[in-house]
Structure formats: C-alpha cells, structure tokens
Design a protein around this motif. Sequence first.
Motif, PDB file in Angstrom:
ATOM      1  N   PRO A 189      12.228  -5.877  15.288  1.00 49.13           N
ATOM      2  CA  PRO A 189      11.791  -4.194  15.335  1.00 49.13           C
ATOM      3  C   PRO A 189      12.098  -3.407  14.390  1.00 49.13           C
ATOM      4  CG  PRO A 189      12.911  -5.050  17.571  1.00 49.13           C
ATOM      5  CD  PRO A 189      13.184  -6.417  16.459  1.00 49.13           C
ATOM      6  N   GLY A 190      13.173  -3.627  13.694  1.00 47.07           N
ATOM      7  CA  GLY A 190      13.473  -3.061  12.420  1.00 47.07           C
ATOM      8  C   GLY A 190      12.484  -2.968  11.345  1.00 47.07           C
ATOM      9  N   GLU A 191      12.011  -4.558  11.256  1.00 44.11           N
ATOM     10  CA  GLU A 191      11.148  -4.847  10.296  1.00 44.11           C
ATOM     11  C   GLU A 191       9.635  -4.017  10.504  1.00 44.11           C
ATOM     12  OE1 GLU A 191      13.636  -8.755   9.100  1.00 44.11           O
ATOM     13  OE2 GLU A 191      11.858  -8.802  10.170  1.00 44.11           O
ATOM     14  N   ARG A 192       9.357  -4.245  11.942  1.00 45.81           N
ATOM     15  CA  ARG A 192       7.971  -3.648  12.396  1.00 45.81           C
ATOM     16  C   ARG A 192       7.918  -2.142  12.054  1.00 45.81           C
ATOM     17  NH1 ARG A 192       5.106  -7.243  15.079  1.00 45.81           N
ATOM     18  NH2 ARG A 192       6.266  -8.762  16.260  1.00 45.81           N
ATOM     19  N   ALA A 195       5.196  -0.517   9.435  1.00 47.75           N
ATOM     20  CA  ALA A 195       4.386   0.745  10.073  1.00 47.75           C
ATOM     21  C   ALA A 195       4.651   1.831   9.138  1.00 47.75           C
ATOM     22  CB  ALA A 195       4.737   0.980  11.514  1.00 47.75           C
ATOM     23  N   GLY A 196       5.903   2.025   8.554  1.00 47.15           N
ATOM     24  CA  GLY A 196       5.937   3.258   7.766  1.00 47.15           C
ATOM     25  C   GLY A 196       5.426   3.249   6.554  1.00 47.15           C
ATOM     26  N   SER A 212       0.902  -1.214   0.071  1.00 41.93           N
ATOM     27  CA  SER A 212       0.085   0.193  -0.175  1.00 41.93           C
ATOM     28  C   SER A 212       0.924   1.306  -0.154  1.00 41.93           C
ATOM     29  CB  SER A 212      -0.905  -0.057   1.297  1.00 41.93           C
ATOM     30  OG  SER A 212      -0.089   0.126   2.417  1.00 41.93           O
ATOM     31  N   GLY A 213       1.977   1.142   0.571  1.00 38.87           N
ATOM     32  CA  GLY A 213       2.963   2.282   0.449  1.00 38.87           C
ATOM     33  C   GLY A 213       4.274   2.183  -0.495  1.00 38.87           C
ATOM     34  N   ALA A 214       3.910   1.159  -1.433  1.00 38.91           N
ATOM     35  CA  ALA A 214       5.053   0.958  -2.557  1.00 38.91           C
ATOM     36  C   ALA A 214       4.749   1.623  -3.846  1.00 38.91           C
ATOM     37  CB  ALA A 214       5.273  -0.275  -2.716  1.00 38.91           C
ATOM     38  N   GLU A 215       5.626   1.992  -4.630  1.00 44.09           N
ATOM     39  CA  GLU A 215       5.204   2.543  -5.800  1.00 44.09           C
ATOM     40  C   GLU A 215       4.992   1.348  -6.869  1.00 44.09           C
ATOM     41  OE1 GLU A 215       7.285   5.213  -9.526  1.00 44.09           O
ATOM     42  OE2 GLU A 215       8.367   4.976  -7.569  1.00 44.09           O
TER      43      GLU A 215
END
Length: 469
Positions: free
Chosen positions: A455-458, A462-463, A281-284
Amino acid sequence: MSRRAVVVGAGLAGMLAAAVLSDAGVAEVLVVDRDALPDGPRQRRGLPQGRHAHLLMTGGLSAMEEIVPGVSLRERLLAAGAHEISLSSGMLALTSEGWLRRWRRAGPVMLTCTRALVDWTVRAAVLEHTRVSIRRGAVTGLTGSAGRVRGVRVSGPGGEEVLDADLVVDASGRGTRIVGWLDGLGLSGVRSRTRTVDSGLVNASRMYRVPAGAERFPLTIVQSNPYVSRPGRSAMVMPVEGGRWLVSCGGTRGGEPPADPEGFLRYTLGLPDPIVGRLVSGAEPLTDVHLSRSTSNVRHYLEKAPDWPEGFVVLGDALGTFNPAYGQGMSVAAFGARVLGRELARSGDLGAPGLARRVLRGAARPVDAAWSMAVGQDVLYPGTRGGRPSAADRAVSAYTRRMTRASTGSYAAASAIWDVTSMRASPARMFHPSAVLAALAGPPLPLLTGPPLTPGEREVLAGLDRTDS
C-alpha cells in the motif's frame, strides 16, 4: 615466484588479476592502461557501458572478496552508498510470462550502484593492499615467439618501449587486439575461432534524483520478451549511490530507445507495463540521456587454438563479452581471475609449463555458461546478426520459458532462476529435479494482474505519476 607480470587493462578484470598475481608472490605486478584513470568513482573513456545499469551478483561479489585480500568489498560499497537488493523480495520484475511475486523468504542478493563505483572501489582496495602499480600507456603488441610470450610493447609519452615479463595477462576488455597480437607472433587462425552474435541492442540511460518519500521503493524492471517475434524492449529503475535512480532502457534492432528526453519517457511508457515511466515522470532528471551501442556478444575461442604460447593469459571481456542486459560481465571477470589464482597456487611458478593453457581453459568455463545464456536468448530477436536459433536453442528456450512462467507463482521455480541469475549456481541448477518438477507443474498460484506493490508503494507511485495512466 617469478620476477614480473604485466596486466593489460586497469578495468575490473585487470585489477582482480593483478591482485591474484601479487597475492601469489610475484615480485612486481604492473598494470598498463591507455586511459588516465580517475581518482574517484567517475566515468572513464575506456568503459563504453559504464553509464548504464550494472548488477553485482552474489556469485561475482563472493569471488571478488576471495581475491582481494584484507578488505570487505561489500562493506566498502555499502558504505559508499550502494544498495543491497534481495532477489526474492526487494524488486518488482515483469518477465515475459508475467509479474514475479515477492516472497517473504531469504534469497540471494545483489548490489546496485554505478559501475564507476565498483571499479573505483576494487582498484583502490587492490592498490592499498598489494604491491600492484599502474602505468599509463597503450600496449601495441607482444614480444617473444609463438612458443612463449616474453613481454609487451608499450607506446607512451616517451615513445615505444618493451616491458619484459614472465607472464602477460590480456584484460583489455571488449576492445582487445588479441587477434593482431597473436598474428604478430606467428599464431594465425585465431580470427576463424571468433564468433559474434549481435541483437542490435541499444542502451539509453539517465540519472534522476530519488524523490522524497521514494527512497525505499523497490528496484523495478520490465524485461524484454524474446518469444513474440518483435524487437526486445526493456527498462529498469535502479537505486544507486548519492540518492539517485539510474534509469536504463534497452531495445534490440528495430526497437531502439531514443536519446531525447521526451522520447526516452515515451519509450518507458510504451512498454508492456508503464510503471518505469510513471515513476520517473515525477522525478527530477540530473543528466542527459546517454546512448551506447557496444552491446554485441563476442566470443574468442582461444582455448580451442591448437597452439598457445606459454606466458600469456586472457581474461574477462578479452575472452568473451556478453549483451550487458544479462548482468554477467563483472561476475565472469571475477571467476576468471579466481581461476588464475588457483592455478598459480597449484603450480607455484609463473613459468610452469602449461600454466597459461590451463588458466585459459578454466576461465573459458564460466565464459561459456554466460555465453549460452546470453546468446540463447539474443538469437530469438528479429534482426539478430551472427546466429539463428538451432533446434537445441529452441528446446532450451521452450524449457526456460516454461520455468519462467512457473516462477510467477512457484517459489521452487523462482529460487532456481535466482540461483542461476545471481551466478552462485551454474545453469545446471535449472535441471535439478525440484526445478524440473516445478516447471512441469506450472505456477500453483494465479498470475498477478499488476505489480506486487505494498500500500505504501502504491501511494508513492501515485504521487509521482505525472502521466495519464
């Protein structure tokens, strides 16, 4: 060694067979294909599944590297942008029984890239390191008799001509005309030895640019569930070359993914876990959504024919095709070509009596293993045509389901599944005593309540999430 071999089809199976023949000392190896082949890793007309996700498993890659001389295909693919993914730690996978854990232990790997890159890399390596040549034309039939094939008839820009050959290899793929060709030689009855099992699977795929910061996000897959009497629905986010994600959805009859972009996104968000939809949803997006329906399992039981002509071999999808959701086709093609090479080394001559029959029977064994795995699951989906689950299918299915559940919390169970999935072991690996004990014991660790993200993947997820999840 003999004078000439003709290979029908310049796809993966055909080029691997050609490499084997050239390495065995055949003076002239000619590959005939109806398509104008691209001069780079681009989609071609004769590969209907080429735009969708393909996984190159350890077993298949090992066979390819054994076949193609003088080059490391793995190194070439990685240099071109392919990704090497650990099955034990490098992916997020939601199975029918829950999320798989990510283990800090070595396990089998797979390569992910576009199918066009795999085909191009293999074809270029074969042409560079062998005496193989490619000719454009459509093979319209075989020449010879019911006892021995002597060549092929080819229709090209200059009309039809006959190419004589000591051995003909049909590697023409899913669209093979093998039944008609054999009828033309006076060998009837092959049609009755063909079986089709069609779950109605539709694949829908779209390319996206990998968002900044998500370059190391794991391969993510939500698998379909054959045990709930509903259509199977799945989706995968797979890293490929060029800084792209290939996102592929698959749905069996009644659960097909749509071709419009909004419907495609809704489909991913409507799966048992919306993680694929949240990511994209957040990718081009870089392409439209591409659909394909050429997904049925088709098995030509040619090795069971009472009579078989000398000088004619069938390999790859021309012998058996599988629902592409299971990632078996490329590896099975390589295994078949390897059988051809070993039989040629044993006989020393293309014209050796019984060579074609021995190759056919040997190539059928990995086809049967892949067929059993694919059909054993596909027959469970509602609306599947061409087969219903037998008592044996249900018994194997129940055991497989129990093993899958155990694998959500048992390394022993998970490693057995990885060995079979990666095609470095036969399905018999699932019945090794350690695997059986793991299945009977069940998962010693509790089921995960969500994907095993770092944690980095979460933070990355989220971003990217532009939904209301």
